[in-house]
Write a protein that holds these residues in place. Structure first.
Motif, PDB file in Angstrom:
ATOM      1  N   ARG A   1       0.822  -1.217   0.000  1.00  0.00           N
ATOM      2  CA  ARG A   1       0.000   0.000   0.000  1.00  0.00           C
ATOM      3  C   ARG A   1       0.857   1.268   0.000  1.00  0.00           C
ATOM      4  N   ILE A   2       2.066   1.177   0.554  1.00  0.00           N
ATOM      5  CA  ILE A   2       2.890   2.390   0.720  1.00  0.00           C
ATOM      6  C   ILE A   2       4.365   2.206   0.361  1.00  0.00           C
ATOM      7  N   SER A   3       4.767   0.996  -0.020  1.00  0.00           N
ATOM      8  CA  SER A   3       6.196   0.725  -0.220  1.00  0.00           C
ATOM      9  C   SER A   3       6.845   1.659  -1.239  1.00  0.00           C
TER      10      SER A   3
ATOM     11  N   LEU B   1      15.743   9.770  12.936  1.00  0.00           N
ATOM     12  CA  LEU B   1      14.735  10.832  13.088  1.00  0.00           C
ATOM     13  C   LEU B   1      13.460  10.284  13.712  1.00  0.00           C
ATOM     14  N   LEU B   2      13.046   9.100  13.261  1.00  0.00           N
ATOM     15  CA  LEU B   2      11.822   8.506  13.820  1.00  0.00           C
ATOM     16  C   LEU B   2      11.994   8.160  15.290  1.00  0.00           C
ATOM     17  N   ILE B   3      13.164   7.638  15.641  1.00  0.00           N
ATOM     18  CA  ILE B   3      13.405   7.292  17.052  1.00  0.00           C
ATOM     19  C   ILE B   3      13.292   8.544  17.917  1.00  0.00           C
TER      20      ILE B   3
ATOM     21  N   GLN C   1      14.941  15.058  21.716  1.00  0.00           N
ATOM     22  CA  GLN C   1      14.473  16.216  20.963  1.00  0.00           C
ATOM     23  C   GLN C   1      14.528  15.890  19.485  1.00  0.00           C
ATOM     24  N   TYR C   2      13.375  15.921  18.849  1.00  0.00           N
ATOM     25  CA  TYR C   2      13.307  15.705  17.409  1.00  0.00           C
ATOM     26  C   TYR C   2      13.804  16.962  16.707  1.00  0.00           C
ATOM     27  N   LYS C   3      14.795  16.782  15.835  1.00  0.00           N
ATOM     28  CA  LYS C   3      15.372  17.956  15.180  1.00  0.00           C
ATOM     29  C   LYS C   3      15.186  17.919  13.668  1.00  0.00           C
ATOM     30  N   GLY C   4      14.294  17.067  13.192  1.00  0.00           N
ATOM     31  CA  GLY C   4      14.040  16.990  11.759  1.00  0.00           C
ATOM     32  C   GLY C   4      13.072  18.068  11.300  1.00  0.00           C
ATOM     33  N   LYS C   5      12.655  17.910  10.067  1.00  0.00           N
ATOM     34  CA  LYS C   5      11.713  18.881   9.485  1.00  0.00           C
ATOM     35  C   LYS C   5      10.360  18.778  10.170  1.00  0.00           C
ATOM     36  N   ASP C   6       9.569  19.852  10.088  1.00  0.00           N
ATOM     37  CA  ASP C   6       8.206  19.705  10.600  1.00  0.00           C
ATOM     38  C   ASP C   6       7.427  18.845   9.597  1.00  0.00           C
ATOM     39  N   MET C   7       6.315  18.288  10.071  1.00  0.00           N
ATOM     40  CA  MET C   7       5.621  17.251   9.300  1.00  0.00           C
ATOM     41  C   MET C   7       5.056  17.768   7.980  1.00  0.00           C
ATOM     42  N   TYR C   8       4.702  19.038   7.930  1.00  0.00           N
ATOM     43  CA  TYR C   8       4.219  19.593   6.662  1.00  0.00           C
ATOM     44  C   TYR C   8       5.362  19.636   5.639  1.00  0.00           C
TER      45      TYR C   8
ATOM     46  N   ALA D   1      -2.413   3.182   6.652  1.00  0.00           N
ATOM     47  CA  ALA D   1      -1.585   1.989   6.428  1.00  0.00           C
ATOM     48  C   ALA D   1      -0.298   2.078   7.245  1.00  0.00           C
ATOM     49  N   LEU D   2       0.304   3.278   7.224  1.00  0.00           N
ATOM     50  CA  LEU D   2       1.545   3.458   7.986  1.00  0.00           C
ATOM     51  C   LEU D   2       1.289   3.320   9.487  1.00  0.00           C
ATOM     52  N   ALA D   3       0.185   3.866   9.956  1.00  0.00           N
ATOM     53  CA  ALA D   3      -0.139   3.766  11.389  1.00  0.00           C
ATOM     54  C   ALA D   3      -0.364   2.300  11.779  1.00  0.00           C
TER      55      ALA D   3
ATOM     56  N   PRO E   1      -2.739  14.097  15.335  1.00  0.00           N
ATOM     57  CA  PRO E   1      -2.724  15.492  14.871  1.00  0.00           C
ATOM     58  C   PRO E   1      -1.803  15.742  13.677  1.00  0.00           C
ATOM     59  N   MET E   2      -0.943  14.770  13.358  1.00  0.00           N
ATOM     60  CA  MET E   2      -0.024  14.948  12.220  1.00  0.00           C
ATOM     61  C   MET E   2      -0.698  14.601  10.895  1.00  0.00           C
ATOM     62  N   GLN E   3      -1.874  14.011  10.986  1.00  0.00           N
ATOM     63  CA  GLN E   3      -2.545  13.576   9.753  1.00  0.00           C
ATOM     64  C   GLN E   3      -2.810  14.760   8.823  1.00  0.00           C
TER      65      GLN E   3
HETATM   66  C1  HEM Z   1       2.182   9.863  11.662  1.00  0.00           C
HETATM   67  C2  HEM Z   1       2.699   9.542  10.506  1.00  0.00           C
HETATM   68  C3  HEM Z   1       4.081   9.920  10.055  1.00  0.00           C
HETATM   69  C4  HEM Z   1       5.160  10.318  10.768  1.00  0.00           C
HETATM   70  C5  HEM Z   1       5.274  10.482  12.277  1.00  0.00           C
HETATM   71  C6  HEM Z   1       6.233  10.553   9.831  1.00  0.00           C
HETATM   72  C7  HEM Z   1       7.507  10.975  10.178  1.00  0.00           C
HETATM   73  C8  HEM Z   1       8.484  11.321   9.272  1.00  0.00           C
HETATM   74  C9  HEM Z   1       9.762  11.892   9.608  1.00  0.00           C
HETATM   75  C10 HEM Z   1      10.245  12.182  11.010  1.00  0.00           C
HETATM   76  C11 HEM Z   1      10.429  12.113   8.457  1.00  0.00           C
HETATM   77  C12 HEM Z   1      11.840  12.705   8.295  1.00  0.00           C
HETATM   78  C13 HEM Z   1      11.772  14.210   8.186  1.00  0.00           C
HETATM   79  C14 HEM Z   1      13.139  14.822   7.888  1.00  0.00           C
HETATM   80  O1  HEM Z   1      13.800  14.370   6.931  1.00  0.00           O
HETATM   81  O2  HEM Z   1      13.557  15.758   8.584  1.00  0.00           O
HETATM   82  C15 HEM Z   1       9.582  11.661   7.376  1.00  0.00           C
HETATM   83  C16 HEM Z   1       9.927  11.656   6.046  1.00  0.00           C
HETATM   84  C17 HEM Z   1       9.248  10.941   5.088  1.00  0.00           C
HETATM   85  N1  HEM Z   1       7.997  10.395   5.211  1.00  0.00           N
HETATM   86 FE1  HEM Z   1       6.863  10.403   6.867  1.00  0.00          FE
HETATM   87  N2  HEM Z   1       5.788  10.305   8.567  1.00  0.00           N
HETATM   88  C18 HEM Z   1       4.480   9.916   8.662  1.00  0.00           C
HETATM   89  C19 HEM Z   1       3.650   9.553   7.616  1.00  0.00           C
HETATM   90  C20 HEM Z   1       4.091   9.272   6.357  1.00  0.00           C
HETATM   91  C21 HEM Z   1       3.293   8.619   5.331  1.00  0.00           C
HETATM   92  C22 HEM Z   1       1.836   8.182   5.507  1.00  0.00           C
HETATM   93  C23 HEM Z   1       4.112   8.470   4.243  1.00  0.00           C
HETATM   94  C24 HEM Z   1       3.807   7.836   2.927  1.00  0.00           C
HETATM   95  C25 HEM Z   1       3.024   6.803   2.791  1.00  0.00           C
HETATM   96  C26 HEM Z   1       5.401   9.051   4.585  1.00  0.00           C
HETATM   97  C27 HEM Z   1       6.498   9.100   3.754  1.00  0.00           C
HETATM   98  C28 HEM Z   1       7.679   9.754   4.043  1.00  0.00           C
HETATM   99  C29 HEM Z   1       8.785   9.871   3.111  1.00  0.00           C
HETATM  100  C30 HEM Z   1       8.856   9.265   1.708  1.00  0.00           C
HETATM  101  C31 HEM Z   1       9.773  10.624   3.760  1.00  0.00           C
HETATM  102  C32 HEM Z   1      11.142  11.044   3.207  1.00  0.00           C
HETATM  103  C33 HEM Z   1      12.169  10.064   3.713  1.00  0.00           C
HETATM  104  C34 HEM Z   1      13.549  10.388   3.161  1.00  0.00           C
HETATM  105  O3  HEM Z   1      13.676  11.112   2.194  1.00  0.00           O
HETATM  106  O4  HEM Z   1      14.517   9.891   3.736  1.00  0.00           O
HETATM  107  N3  HEM Z   1       5.352   9.516   5.875  1.00  0.00           N
HETATM  108  N4  HEM Z   1       8.411  11.195   7.907  1.00  0.00           N
END
Ligand code: HEM
Length: 121
Positions: free
Chosen positions: A33-35, A49-51, A63-70, A85-87, A113-115
């Motif tokens: 669904r998302i690969s 970043l996820l950790i 402290q998360y120092k990555g980009k904001d979710m938008y 699917a990711l959740a 709230p990140m949705q």
């Molecule tokens: C609650 C849900 C989600 C969280 C908490 C999350 C979190 C993150 C974080 C922390 C990053 C890294 C930001 C950075 O580079 O500074 C990221 C990047 C990314 N996310 Fe998500 N995300 C979520 C949902 C999704 C979904 C639903 C998708 C697609 C199905 C997605 C696809 C991606 C992709 C492709 C990247 C770029 C990764 C890279 O270039 O290395 N994310 N996300």
């Protein structure tokens, strides 16, 4: 006042969260669904970043120092179905690590709230 770190503790602190993320990344990369979104990611950086993000959300000392979710997801055309699917994969990763659903549901609730900033389709 110190914040509530009960989710962080229940996830097994940073060590437990690292294990969850290490299971989560291959799950999303194998989920049809998302690969397609995750073919070019840098696993190490993305994982770190996820950790940090999950640790902080869980009330842990990180402290998360990555980009904001938008900004992180801008232009990716992510739908609600992708988000769900990711959740779901995250829930599975937590189950694999014996996290009780009472705890995993609390972490997923923190992600809700990140949705809005993430979904653009
Ligand atoms: C609650 C849900 C989600 C969280 C908490 C999350 C979190 C993150 C974080 C922390 C990053 C890294 C930001 C950075 O580079 O500074 C990221 C990047 C990314 N996310 Fe998500 N995300 C979520 C949902 C999704 C979904 C639903 C998708 C697609 C199905 C997605 C696809 C991606 C992709 C492709 C990247 C770029 C990764 C890279 O270039 O290395 N994310 N996300």
């Amino acid at each position: 006042m110190k914040g509530d770190d009960s989710i962080y503790q229940a996830l097994g602190k940073t060590e437990g969260i690292s294990k969850i993320v290490n299971d989560f990344i291959p799950l999303i990369q194998a989920d049809p669904r998302i690969s397609s979104f995750f073919t070019k990611i840098k696993k190490e950086e993305f994982g770190a970043l996820l950790i940090a993000q999950f640790c902080e959300l869980a009330g842990g000392p990180c402290q998360y120092k990555g980009k904001d979710m938008y900004d992180a997801h801008q232009g990716m055309q992510i739908s609600n179905a992708h988000f769900n699917a990711l959740a779901e994969d995250l829930q599975i990763a937590m189950e694999k690590n014996d996290v009780p659903s009472s705890v995993s549901n609390r972490l997923v609730a923190k992600l809700a709230p990140m949705q809005r900033p993430i979904v653009s389709k």
